[in-house]
Write a protein that holds these residues in place. Structure first.
Motif, PDB file in Angstrom:
ATOM      1  N   HIS A  65      56.884  59.263  25.102  1.00  0.00           N
ATOM      2  CA  HIS A  65      58.413  58.537  24.997  1.00  0.00           C
ATOM      3  C   HIS A  65      57.676  57.623  24.584  1.00  0.00           C
ATOM      4  CE1 HIS A  65      61.512  56.429  26.073  1.00  0.00           C
ATOM      5  NE2 HIS A  65      61.664  56.948  27.223  1.00  0.00           N
ATOM      6  N   SER A  66      58.364  56.565  23.529  1.00  0.00           N
ATOM      7  CA  SER A  66      57.719  55.547  22.624  1.00  0.00           C
ATOM      8  C   SER A  66      58.453  53.954  23.623  1.00  0.00           C
ATOM      9  CB  SER A  66      57.613  55.263  21.848  1.00  0.00           C
ATOM     10  OG  SER A  66      56.950  55.698  21.050  1.00  0.00           O
ATOM     11  N   VAL A  67      57.688  53.397  23.942  1.00  0.00           N
ATOM     12  CA  VAL A  67      58.187  52.668  25.134  1.00  0.00           C
ATOM     13  C   VAL A  67      57.981  51.724  24.456  1.00  0.00           C
ATOM     14  CG1 VAL A  67      59.454  53.726  27.295  1.00  0.00           C
ATOM     15  CG2 VAL A  67      56.662  52.242  26.809  1.00  0.00           C
ATOM     16  N   ASN A  68      58.408  49.708  24.855  1.00  0.00           N
ATOM     17  CA  ASN A  68      57.824  48.932  24.548  1.00  0.00           C
ATOM     18  C   ASN A  68      57.094  48.335  25.470  1.00  0.00           C
ATOM     19  OD1 ASN A  68      56.883  46.040  24.115  1.00  0.00           O
ATOM     20  ND2 ASN A  68      58.570  45.707  23.806  1.00  0.00           N
ATOM     21  N   PRO A  69      55.608  47.580  24.717  1.00  0.00           N
ATOM     22  CA  PRO A  69      54.821  48.148  25.614  1.00  0.00           C
ATOM     23  C   PRO A  69      54.311  46.526  26.748  1.00  0.00           C
ATOM     24  CG  PRO A  69      53.151  48.313  23.714  1.00  0.00           C
ATOM     25  CD  PRO A  69      54.914  48.460  23.971  1.00  0.00           C
ATOM     26  N   VAL A  70      54.759  45.501  25.799  1.00  0.00           N
ATOM     27  CA  VAL A  70      55.020  43.926  26.129  1.00  0.00           C
ATOM     28  C   VAL A  70      56.043  44.388  27.241  1.00  0.00           C
ATOM     29  CG1 VAL A  70      55.909  41.895  25.578  1.00  0.00           C
ATOM     30  CG2 VAL A  70      54.938  43.592  24.191  1.00  0.00           C
ATOM     31  N   ASN A  71      56.690  44.769  27.657  1.00  0.00           N
ATOM     32  CA  ASN A  71      57.679  44.711  28.829  1.00  0.00           C
ATOM     33  C   ASN A  71      58.087  45.810  29.785  1.00  0.00           C
ATOM     34  OD1 ASN A  71      59.289  42.963  27.240  1.00  0.00           O
ATOM     35  ND2 ASN A  71      60.363  44.098  26.207  1.00  0.00           N
ATOM     36  N   LEU A 126      57.696  60.744  38.456  1.00  0.00           N
ATOM     37  CA  LEU A 126      57.206  60.136  38.025  1.00  0.00           C
ATOM     38  C   LEU A 126      56.858  60.027  36.488  1.00  0.00           C
ATOM     39  CD1 LEU A 126      55.138  57.434  38.170  1.00  0.00           C
ATOM     40  CD2 LEU A 126      53.505  58.955  37.892  1.00  0.00           C
ATOM     41  N   TRP A 127      57.051  61.024  36.113  1.00  0.00           N
ATOM     42  CA  TRP A 127      57.380  61.509  34.774  1.00  0.00           C
ATOM     43  C   TRP A 127      58.871  60.929  33.745  1.00  0.00           C
ATOM     44  CZ3 TRP A 127      52.802  63.225  34.967  1.00  0.00           C
ATOM     45  CH2 TRP A 127      51.642  63.700  34.272  1.00  0.00           C
ATOM     46  N   GLN A 128      60.128  61.470  35.198  1.00  0.00           N
ATOM     47  CA  GLN A 128      60.908  60.920  34.292  1.00  0.00           C
ATOM     48  C   GLN A 128      61.203  59.537  34.368  1.00  0.00           C
ATOM     49  OE1 GLN A 128      62.936  62.927  37.843  1.00  0.00           O
ATOM     50  NE2 GLN A 128      63.799  64.266  36.907  1.00  0.00           N
ATOM     51  N   LYS A 129      60.645  58.534  35.320  1.00  0.00           N
ATOM     52  CA  LYS A 129      60.645  57.255  35.195  1.00  0.00           C
ATOM     53  C   LYS A 129      59.848  56.919  34.543  1.00  0.00           C
ATOM     54  CE  LYS A 129      60.389  56.472  40.081  1.00  0.00           C
ATOM     55  NZ  LYS A 129      59.340  56.682  41.429  1.00  0.00           N
ATOM     56  N   GLN A 130      59.117  57.422  33.535  1.00  0.00           N
ATOM     57  CA  GLN A 130      57.982  57.082  32.692  1.00  0.00           C
ATOM     58  C   GLN A 130      59.058  57.068  31.064  1.00  0.00           C
ATOM     59  OE1 GLN A 130      56.772  59.781  30.245  1.00  0.00           O
ATOM     60  NE2 GLN A 130      56.208  58.008  28.642  1.00  0.00           N
ATOM     61  N   GLN A 131      59.982  58.496  31.135  1.00  0.00           N
ATOM     62  CA  GLN A 131      61.128  59.076  29.619  1.00  0.00           C
ATOM     63  C   GLN A 131      62.110  57.835  30.474  1.00  0.00           C
ATOM     64  OE1 GLN A 131      61.271  63.175  30.865  1.00  0.00           O
ATOM     65  NE2 GLN A 131      59.969  64.062  29.518  1.00  0.00           N
ATOM     66  N   ALA A 132      62.279  57.048  31.738  1.00  0.00           N
ATOM     67  CA  ALA A 132      63.322  56.338  31.369  1.00  0.00           C
ATOM     68  C   ALA A 132      62.672  55.360  30.712  1.00  0.00           C
ATOM     69  CB  ALA A 132      64.440  56.337  32.702  1.00  0.00           C
ATOM     70  N   GLY A 133      61.480  54.864  30.505  1.00  0.00           N
ATOM     71  CA  GLY A 133      61.178  53.523  30.429  1.00  0.00           C
ATOM     72  C   GLY A 133      60.968  53.068  31.052  1.00  0.00           C
ATOM     73  N   LYS A 134      60.540  53.475  31.932  1.00  0.00           N
ATOM     74  CA  LYS A 134      60.099  52.525  33.529  1.00  0.00           C
ATOM     75  C   LYS A 134      58.889  52.210  33.181  1.00  0.00           C
ATOM     76  CE  LYS A 134      60.437  51.769  38.296  1.00  0.00           C
ATOM     77  NZ  LYS A 134      61.025  51.797  39.254  1.00  0.00           N
ATOM     78  N   TYR A 135      57.919  53.525  33.137  1.00  0.00           N
ATOM     79  CA  TYR A 135      56.393  53.304  32.744  1.00  0.00           C
ATOM     80  C   TYR A 135      55.700  53.162  31.656  1.00  0.00           C
ATOM     81  CZ  TYR A 135      56.829  53.125  37.825  1.00  0.00           C
ATOM     82  OH  TYR A 135      57.282  52.730  39.404  1.00  0.00           O
ATOM     83  N   ARG A 136      54.627  52.986  30.975  1.00  0.00           N
ATOM     84  CA  ARG A 136      53.778  53.041  29.869  1.00  0.00           C
ATOM     85  C   ARG A 136      52.911  54.037  30.599  1.00  0.00           C
ATOM     86  NH1 ARG A 136      49.452  51.291  26.826  1.00  0.00           N
ATOM     87  NH2 ARG A 136      49.689  52.304  25.001  1.00  0.00           N
ATOM     88  N   PHE A 137      52.757  54.975  30.145  1.00  0.00           N
ATOM     89  CA  PHE A 137      52.077  55.962  30.084  1.00  0.00           C
ATOM     90  C   PHE A 137      50.457  55.683  29.400  1.00  0.00           C
ATOM     91  CE2 PHE A 137      53.834  59.807  32.800  1.00  0.00           C
ATOM     92  CZ  PHE A 137      54.894  58.873  33.482  1.00  0.00           C
ATOM     93  N   PRO A 139      51.365  58.932  43.554  1.00  0.00           N
ATOM     94  CA  PRO A 139      52.682  58.948  42.820  1.00  0.00           C
ATOM     95  C   PRO A 139      53.783  58.703  43.835  1.00  0.00           C
ATOM     96  CG  PRO A 139      51.465  61.343  41.543  1.00  0.00           C
ATOM     97  CD  PRO A 139      50.312  59.947  42.401  1.00  0.00           C
ATOM     98  N   LEU A 140      53.599  59.210  44.677  1.00  0.00           N
ATOM     99  CA  LEU A 140      54.655  58.884  45.606  1.00  0.00           C
ATOM    100  C   LEU A 140      54.928  56.956  46.501  1.00  0.00           C
ATOM    101  CD1 LEU A 140      53.012  61.541  48.647  1.00  0.00           C
ATOM    102  CD2 LEU A 140      55.676  61.325  47.731  1.00  0.00           C
ATOM    103  N   GLU A 141      53.763  56.486  46.028  1.00  0.00           N
ATOM    104  CA  GLU A 141      53.969  54.802  46.167  1.00  0.00           C
ATOM    105  C   GLU A 141      54.429  54.172  45.083  1.00  0.00           C
ATOM    106  OE1 GLU A 141      49.943  53.297  48.122  1.00  0.00           O
ATOM    107  OE2 GLU A 141      49.512  55.160  47.017  1.00  0.00           O
ATOM    108  N   LEU A 142      54.546  54.915  43.670  1.00  0.00           N
ATOM    109  CA  LEU A 142      55.605  54.780  42.990  1.00  0.00           C
ATOM    110  C   LEU A 142      57.142  54.841  42.413  1.00  0.00           C
ATOM    111  CD1 LEU A 142      53.109  55.134  40.089  1.00  0.00           C
ATOM    112  CD2 LEU A 142      53.760  52.726  40.617  1.00  0.00           C
TER     113      LEU A 142
END
Length: 160
Positions: free
Chosen positions: A8-14, A40-51, A157-160
């Motif tokens: 999943h590509s996300v804007n790494p700036v934001n 955590l993967w769901q949050k990444q796919q939603a654009g909340k994080y960049r792995f 991951p629990l803390e995120l």
């Protein structure tokens, strides 16, 4: 059952970057860690994080079960895998000199050094003994300060 994650590509700036160590990738299929890891993967796919991860993790995963290796390949592009550098090795040695982790677990120090040198603000791990631990985080960050590096947050991951 959740669908398997795709790149999943996300804007790494934001989007904040997270360095995932080997335990988190394996945790995707490990029942005690599975729910929080998949969230955590769901949050990444939603654009909340960049792995991001590293070539060290890629090497460690090379002996893991095939489904974990496949997850690694689906989640990370070559550009997402941070390299081991002379600077990383020097910082890992500085951690080891302060005995933050036992020498038998030098790779744990190297994971922290990779995240710090590459300015990734958060390292995510299920390793509570050597990484996700307040005393060790404080010790890693003391060395970072002395060496001129920024602090790193080490979370499960629990803390995120």
């Amino acid at each position: 059952m959740l669908p398997l994650p795709q790149r999943h590509s996300v804007n790494p700036v934001n989007v904040p970057s997270l360095y995932l160590d080997t335990s988190v990738i394996g945790g995707y299929y490990d029942p005690p860690f599975q729910v929080a890891t998949r969230e955590l993967w769901q949050k990444q796919q939603a654009g909340k994080y960049r792995f991001v991860s590293s070539l060290l993790v890629d090497f460690e995963i090379s002996t893991a079960p095939q489904q974990v290796q496949d997850l690694m390949q689906r989640t990370f592009t070559e550009a997402d895998l941070l390299p081991l550098t002379v600077e990383v090795e020097a910082l890992a040695r500085a951690y080891m000199a302060k005995k933050i982790v036992p020498s038998k677990y030098a790779d744990d120090a190297t994971h922290v050094a990779i995240a710090v040198v590459h300015r990734v603000p958060v390292l995510v791990s299920w390793n509570f003994k050597h990484l996700v631990n307040r005393d060790r985080r404080t010790a890693f960050n003391a060395v970072n300060l002395l060496q001129g590096y920024p602090p790193v947050d080490i979370l499960s991951p629990l803390e995120l």
